[in-house]
Design a protein around this motif. Structure first.
Motif, mmCIF file in Angstrom:
data_model
loop_
_atom_site.group_PDB
_atom_site.id
_atom_site.type_symbol
_atom_site.label_atom_id
_atom_site.label_comp_id
_atom_site.label_asym_id
_atom_site.label_seq_id
_atom_site.Cartn_x
_atom_site.Cartn_y
_atom_site.Cartn_z
ATOM 1 N N ARG A 7 39.686 51.613 35.088
ATOM 2 C CA ARG A 7 39.884 51.266 36.512
ATOM 3 C C ARG A 7 39.154 49.756 37.078
ATOM 4 N NH1 ARG A 7 43.334 50.020 39.999
ATOM 5 N NH2 ARG A 7 42.642 50.374 42.060
ATOM 6 N N ALA A 8 37.854 49.903 36.515
ATOM 7 C CA ALA A 8 37.137 48.690 36.758
ATOM 8 C C ALA A 8 37.761 47.222 36.023
ATOM 9 C CB ALA A 8 35.659 48.850 35.921
ATOM 10 N N GLY A 9 38.516 47.603 34.651
ATOM 11 C CA GLY A 9 39.085 46.441 34.241
ATOM 12 C C GLY A 9 40.484 46.053 35.166
ATOM 13 N N GLU A 10 41.083 47.205 35.519
ATOM 14 C CA GLU A 10 42.086 46.723 36.500
ATOM 15 C C GLU A 10 41.751 45.984 37.728
ATOM 16 O OE1 GLU A 10 44.593 50.731 35.105
ATOM 17 O OE2 GLU A 10 43.772 50.916 37.304
ATOM 18 N N LEU A 11 40.530 46.489 38.443
ATOM 19 C CA LEU A 11 40.104 45.792 39.654
ATOM 20 C C LEU A 11 39.583 44.402 39.430
ATOM 21 C CD1 LEU A 11 38.459 48.893 41.226
ATOM 22 C CD2 LEU A 11 40.438 47.775 41.975
ATOM 23 N N ALA A 12 39.032 44.125 38.085
ATOM 24 C CA ALA A 12 38.783 42.931 37.809
ATOM 25 C C ALA A 12 39.903 41.879 37.580
ATOM 26 C CB ALA A 12 37.859 42.957 36.333
ATOM 27 N N ALA A 13 40.902 42.374 36.989
ATOM 28 C CA ALA A 13 42.226 41.810 36.692
ATOM 29 C C ALA A 13 42.768 41.357 38.096
ATOM 30 C CB ALA A 13 43.325 42.357 35.803
ATOM 31 N N THR A 14 42.599 42.238 39.368
ATOM 32 C CA THR A 14 43.153 41.798 40.391
ATOM 33 C C THR A 14 42.346 41.199 41.350
ATOM 34 O OG1 THR A 14 42.495 43.891 41.486
ATOM 35 C CG2 THR A 14 44.826 43.789 40.137
ATOM 36 N N GLY A 15 41.095 40.722 40.778
ATOM 37 C CA GLY A 15 40.045 39.849 41.758
ATOM 38 C C GLY A 15 39.453 40.572 42.398
ATOM 39 N N HIS A 16 39.609 42.113 42.601
ATOM 40 C CA HIS A 16 38.767 42.871 43.555
ATOM 41 C C HIS A 16 37.124 42.913 42.818
ATOM 42 C CE1 HIS A 16 41.602 43.986 46.391
ATOM 43 N NE2 HIS A 16 42.691 43.929 45.484
ATOM 44 N N LEU A 17 37.153 43.165 41.851
ATOM 45 C CA LEU A 17 35.590 43.064 41.078
ATOM 46 C C LEU A 17 35.405 41.834 40.398
ATOM 47 C CD1 LEU A 17 33.161 44.560 40.278
ATOM 48 C CD2 LEU A 17 34.570 45.547 38.288
ATOM 49 N N ALA A 18 34.524 41.026 40.813
ATOM 50 C CA ALA A 18 34.049 39.754 40.328
ATOM 51 C C ALA A 18 32.924 39.727 39.497
ATOM 52 C CB ALA A 18 33.654 38.931 41.768
ATOM 53 N N ARG A 19 31.836 40.423 39.934
ATOM 54 C CA ARG A 19 30.899 40.691 38.740
ATOM 55 C C ARG A 19 30.123 42.036 38.939
ATOM 56 N NH1 ARG A 19 28.128 35.981 37.144
ATOM 57 N NH2 ARG A 19 27.285 37.724 35.744
ATOM 58 N N LEU A 20 29.371 42.151 37.725
ATOM 59 C CA LEU A 20 28.884 43.724 38.148
ATOM 60 C C LEU A 20 27.644 43.779 37.076
ATOM 61 C CD1 LEU A 20 29.530 46.630 39.253
ATOM 62 C CD2 LEU A 20 30.605 47.071 37.199
ATOM 63 N N TRP A 21 26.669 44.085 37.583
ATOM 64 C CA TRP A 21 25.146 44.258 36.919
ATOM 65 C C TRP A 21 24.547 45.760 36.985
ATOM 66 C CZ3 TRP A 21 26.248 40.463 40.436
ATOM 67 C CH2 TRP A 21 26.457 39.255 40.033
ATOM 68 N N ARG A 22 23.802 45.985 35.842
ATOM 69 C CA ARG A 22 23.069 47.082 35.883
ATOM 70 C C ARG A 22 21.656 46.738 35.782
ATOM 71 N NH1 ARG A 22 25.092 51.801 32.652
ATOM 72 N NH2 ARG A 22 25.889 52.328 34.758
ATOM 73 N N PRO A 23 20.634 47.200 36.754
ATOM 74 C CA PRO A 23 19.289 46.779 36.663
ATOM 75 C C PRO A 23 18.690 47.520 35.430
ATOM 76 C CG PRO A 23 19.754 47.464 38.801
ATOM 77 C CD PRO A 23 21.066 47.813 38.195
ATOM 78 N N VAL A 24 17.811 46.723 34.721
ATOM 79 C CA VAL A 24 17.432 47.295 33.322
ATOM 80 C C VAL A 24 16.691 48.691 33.580
ATOM 81 C CG1 VAL A 24 15.659 46.897 31.420
ATOM 82 C CG2 VAL A 24 17.022 45.175 32.524
ATOM 83 N N GLY A 25 17.243 49.622 32.819
ATOM 84 C CA GLY A 25 16.333 51.096 33.048
ATOM 85 C C GLY A 25 16.764 51.633 34.065
ATOM 86 N N GLU A 26 17.967 51.518 34.705
ATOM 87 C CA GLU A 26 18.308 52.411 35.791
ATOM 88 C C GLU A 26 19.679 52.740 35.695
ATOM 89 O OE1 GLU A 26 17.292 50.499 39.822
ATOM 90 O OE2 GLU A 26 15.701 49.509 38.895
ATOM 91 N N ARG A 27 20.143 53.542 36.612
ATOM 92 C CA ARG A 27 21.508 54.165 36.453
ATOM 93 C C ARG A 27 22.160 53.961 37.741
ATOM 94 N NH1 ARG A 27 23.612 55.324 31.779
ATOM 95 N NH2 ARG A 27 24.932 56.737 32.960
ATOM 96 N N ARG A 28 21.964 52.622 38.350
ATOM 97 C CA ARG A 28 22.894 52.200 39.419
ATOM 98 C C ARG A 28 23.573 50.977 38.903
ATOM 99 N NH1 ARG A 28 19.678 48.608 43.070
ATOM 100 N NH2 ARG A 28 17.809 48.181 41.905
ATOM 101 N N SER A 29 24.340 50.346 39.814
ATOM 102 C CA SER A 29 25.069 49.109 39.571
ATOM 103 C C SER A 29 24.861 48.260 40.666
ATOM 104 C CB SER A 29 26.366 49.238 39.156
ATOM 105 O OG SER A 29 27.317 49.834 39.916
ATOM 106 N N ILE A 30 25.009 47.084 40.546
ATOM 107 C CA ILE A 30 24.911 45.944 41.694
ATOM 108 C C ILE A 30 26.306 44.987 41.222
ATOM 109 C CG2 ILE A 30 23.898 44.178 42.883
ATOM 110 C CD1 ILE A 30 21.338 45.537 42.004
ATOM 111 N N GLY A 31 26.978 44.655 42.337
ATOM 112 C CA GLY A 31 28.222 43.897 42.062
ATOM 113 C C GLY A 31 28.667 42.991 43.352
ATOM 114 N N VAL A 32 29.558 42.124 42.838
ATOM 115 C CA VAL A 32 30.208 41.497 43.812
ATOM 116 C C VAL A 32 31.563 41.783 43.760
ATOM 117 C CG1 VAL A 32 31.038 39.060 44.649
ATOM 118 C CG2 VAL A 32 28.544 39.203 43.570
ATOM 119 N N TRP A 33 32.058 42.307 44.923
ATOM 120 C CA TRP A 33 33.613 42.858 45.049
ATOM 121 C C TRP A 33 34.160 42.268 46.119
ATOM 122 C CZ3 TRP A 33 35.017 47.582 42.375
ATOM 123 C CH2 TRP A 33 34.034 47.972 41.722
ATOM 124 N N ARG A 34 35.534 42.278 45.908
ATOM 125 C CA ARG A 34 36.267 41.486 46.912
ATOM 126 C C ARG A 34 37.447 42.387 47.628
ATOM 127 N NH1 ARG A 34 36.658 37.239 42.504
ATOM 128 N NH2 ARG A 34 34.919 35.665 42.929
#
Length: 96
Positions: free
Chosen positions: A31-58
């Motif tokens: 699903r993340a790949g699909e959202l990236a392909a449609t422009g909704h998910l621009a960037r996604l990071w995971r802070p080192v050693g953590e189980r959370r994500s930070i992203g730029v979404w549209r």
């Protein structure tokens, strides 16, 4: 589309079978790949050693982001999100 900074923390409910977690994780990647392909998910990071994500979404607005975009993620029922709408900064070095 408006850009949003989204911080997502996932908490898998205790007692959830490992097979269910793996099934959802695999579906989440698709699903993340699909959202990236449609422009909704621009960037996604995971802070080192953590189980959370930070992203730029549209999305058109925050309601669409939460309901149609983030809400379509297979792990969304287990996620908590902090959403911050973004606007361009006049000193952004990435702005032409």
């Amino acid at each position: 589309m408006i850009e949003f900074l989204v911080e997502i923390t996932t908490a898998i409910p205790e007692g959830t079978p490992a097979e269910e977690v793996e099934r959802r994780r695999a579906a989440e990647a698709v699903r993340a790949g699909e959202l990236a392909a449609t422009g909704h998910l621009a960037r996604l990071w995971r802070p080192v050693g953590e189980r959370r994500s930070i992203g730029v979404w549209r999305a058109a607005d925050e309601a669409e982001l939460r309901e149609a975009v983030l809400g379509s993620l297979p792990m969304w029922p287990w996620m908590a999100a902090v959403v911050t709408p973004l606007e361009p900064h006049p000193n952004d070095p990435g702005t032409p």
